[in-house]
Write a protein that holds these residues in place. Sequence first.
Motif, mmCIF file in Angstrom:
data_model
loop_
_atom_site.group_PDB
_atom_site.id
_atom_site.type_symbol
_atom_site.label_atom_id
_atom_site.label_comp_id
_atom_site.label_asym_id
_atom_site.label_seq_id
_atom_site.Cartn_x
_atom_site.Cartn_y
_atom_site.Cartn_z
ATOM 1 N N GLU A 112 0.803 -1.220 0.000
ATOM 2 C CA GLU A 112 0.000 0.000 0.000
ATOM 3 C C GLU A 112 0.839 1.275 0.000
ATOM 4 N N ALA A 113 2.088 1.204 0.436
ATOM 5 C CA ALA A 113 2.934 2.399 0.444
ATOM 6 C C ALA A 113 3.133 2.970 -0.954
ATOM 7 N N TRP A 114 3.062 2.132 -1.964
ATOM 8 C CA TRP A 114 3.251 2.571 -3.351
ATOM 9 C C TRP A 114 1.933 2.563 -4.133
ATOM 10 N N ALA A 115 0.815 2.465 -3.443
ATOM 11 C CA ALA A 115 -0.475 2.372 -4.133
ATOM 12 C C ALA A 115 -0.766 3.610 -4.971
ATOM 13 N N ASP A 116 -0.542 4.793 -4.415
ATOM 14 C CA ASP A 116 -0.828 6.027 -5.164
ATOM 15 C C ASP A 116 0.048 6.125 -6.403
ATOM 16 N N PHE B 81 1.263 3.609 -8.076
ATOM 17 C CA PHE B 81 0.737 2.637 -9.031
ATOM 18 C C PHE B 81 -0.442 3.240 -9.795
ATOM 19 N N GLY B 82 -1.411 3.802 -9.077
ATOM 20 C CA GLY B 82 -2.580 4.386 -9.726
ATOM 21 C C GLY B 82 -2.216 5.513 -10.664
ATOM 22 N N ASP B 83 -1.264 6.340 -10.260
ATOM 23 C CA ASP B 83 -0.852 7.475 -11.085
ATOM 24 C C ASP B 83 -0.199 7.017 -12.377
ATOM 25 N N VAL B 84 0.746 6.078 -12.283
ATOM 26 C CA VAL B 84 1.452 5.615 -13.484
ATOM 27 C C VAL B 84 0.493 4.869 -14.409
ATOM 28 N N ALA B 85 -0.352 3.998 -13.855
ATOM 29 C CA ALA B 85 -1.291 3.255 -14.695
ATOM 30 C C ALA B 85 -2.219 4.202 -15.451
ATOM 31 N N ALA B 86 -2.743 5.217 -14.764
ATOM 32 C CA ALA B 86 -3.656 6.166 -15.415
ATOM 33 C C ALA B 86 -2.944 6.962 -16.500
ATOM 34 N N ARG B 87 -1.721 7.375 -16.240
ATOM 35 C CA ARG B 87 -0.966 8.145 -17.226
ATOM 36 C C ARG B 87 -0.608 7.304 -18.443
ATOM 37 N N CYS B 88 -0.258 6.050 -18.221
ATOM 38 C CA CYS B 88 0.129 5.182 -19.343
ATOM 39 C C CYS B 88 -1.013 5.005 -20.327
ATOM 40 N N PHE B 89 -2.229 4.859 -19.806
ATOM 41 C CA PHE B 89 -3.387 4.581 -20.662
ATOM 42 C C PHE B 89 -4.221 5.823 -20.950
ATOM 43 N N TRP C 283 -9.075 4.876 -7.977
ATOM 44 C CA TRP C 283 -9.731 3.574 -8.131
ATOM 45 C C TRP C 283 -8.695 2.454 -8.251
ATOM 46 N N ALA C 284 -7.732 2.638 -9.155
ATOM 47 C CA ALA C 284 -6.699 1.621 -9.352
ATOM 48 C C ALA C 284 -5.814 1.496 -8.112
ATOM 49 N N ALA C 285 -5.505 2.614 -7.490
ATOM 50 C CA ALA C 285 -4.671 2.586 -6.285
ATOM 51 C C ALA C 285 -5.350 1.793 -5.173
ATOM 52 N N GLY C 286 -6.677 1.878 -5.097
ATOM 53 C CA GLY C 286 -7.418 1.197 -4.046
ATOM 54 C C GLY C 286 -7.388 -0.316 -4.148
ATOM 55 N N ARG D 285 -5.770 -5.449 -1.866
ATOM 56 C CA ARG D 285 -7.067 -6.112 -1.841
ATOM 57 C C ARG D 285 -6.873 -7.619 -2.054
ATOM 58 N N PRO D 286 -7.616 -8.456 -1.328
ATOM 59 C CA PRO D 286 -7.439 -9.911 -1.469
ATOM 60 C C PRO D 286 -7.561 -10.371 -2.922
ATOM 61 N N GLY D 287 -6.648 -11.226 -3.325
ATOM 62 C CA GLY D 287 -6.654 -11.773 -4.675
ATOM 63 C C GLY D 287 -5.786 -11.015 -5.658
ATOM 64 N N TRP D 288 -5.447 -9.759 -5.329
ATOM 65 C CA TRP D 288 -4.693 -8.910 -6.247
ATOM 66 C C TRP D 288 -3.214 -8.845 -5.860
ATOM 67 N N HIS D 289 -2.372 -8.766 -6.890
ATOM 68 C CA HIS D 289 -0.926 -8.659 -6.695
ATOM 69 C C HIS D 289 -0.428 -7.589 -7.661
ATOM 70 N N HIS D 290 0.233 -6.562 -7.121
ATOM 71 C CA HIS D 290 0.604 -5.395 -7.912
ATOM 72 C C HIS D 290 2.120 -5.220 -7.961
ATOM 73 N N TYR D 291 2.581 -4.691 -9.095
ATOM 74 C CA TYR D 291 4.017 -4.568 -9.341
ATOM 75 C C TYR D 291 4.337 -3.204 -9.946
ATOM 76 N N VAL D 292 5.525 -2.726 -9.617
ATOM 77 C CA VAL D 292 6.061 -1.511 -10.234
ATOM 78 C C VAL D 292 7.497 -1.797 -10.654
ATOM 79 N N ALA D 293 7.857 -1.326 -11.848
ATOM 80 C CA ALA D 293 9.252 -1.332 -12.276
ATOM 81 C C ALA D 293 9.803 0.064 -12.006
ATOM 82 N N PHE D 294 10.907 0.134 -11.293
ATOM 83 C CA PHE D 294 11.499 1.406 -10.869
ATOM 84 C C PHE D 294 12.774 1.709 -11.632
#
Length: 276
Positions: free
Chosen positions: A145-149, A151-159, A168-171, A175-184
């Motif tokens: 969750e520390a990088w959730a915002d 994640f949401g920002d980069v995903a929205a900008r990319c698309f 919405w995406a940051a939230g 969440r159970p079932g979800w696994h999120h990744y960032v390349a830095f």
Amino acid sequence: MSELAEDSRKLAERLEGIEVAAWEDFYRAAPDEAARKFGIQVAPVGGGVLAIASQTDVLAYNRVVGLGIGEPASERHLDLIIRRYRETGASRFFVQVCPEANPPDLSHWLEARGFRHYNNWMKLYRGVEKAPESSTDLRVECIGEAWADAFGDVAARCFDWPDFVREWAAGLVGRPGWHHYVAFDGERPAATAAFYARGRDAWLDFAGTLPEYRGRGAQSALIVRRIEDARALGCRCLAVETAQQTPERQAPSYRNTLSLGFQVAYVRPNYLWSRE
């Protein structure tokens, strides 16, 4: 891959089913304020799911997935779908028709109601056997969750998604079932990806790279990492969708997934409805 050597109908049920489950959970995770302001809602219909974000004209957020897969679709279902989108004020939406959907003449029913063929998406899949090697100078991390915002920002900008999608995406992160990744790149987020797992199946999405970081192997590395992590969770089948490559339109994501061991399950046509 032996577990996936099943008949086309059963494979389609599996691939559509995990996407429907992920998409429905994504919509149910929408923040209350955003859901009210942007008309975000989701409901089961005809074995699939009807997803609406009526106050934004982004087709990816206004679509019907899995119709005629969990159960046979009917003309009553189509009339209900059209009425629901009309009532919410959506300007357009599409129905994604799996070739294994029942009944086989579903596309003809859509055309009779004014839908037109818009484009196609490719449905691809693979097992969780080791992927070919990939290389990148970016650092791939599974985030919390520390990088959730970020994640949401980069995903929205990319698309080029509307601003409300950022929260919405940051939230979804954590969440159970979800696994999120960032390349830095150092400490700067450069690319995103995620997968949703349910039982032995997983669905890959949210794969985007900021323009200034493209061509550095981010998405290949993110796919390889997700294959490894999904296997560790006990998943056995991975599903993903990409644009269709045509002579008029190149589809780098399609080529990339093929190079990493995915294969085409089927071409899924999209039928578009527009408000008159």
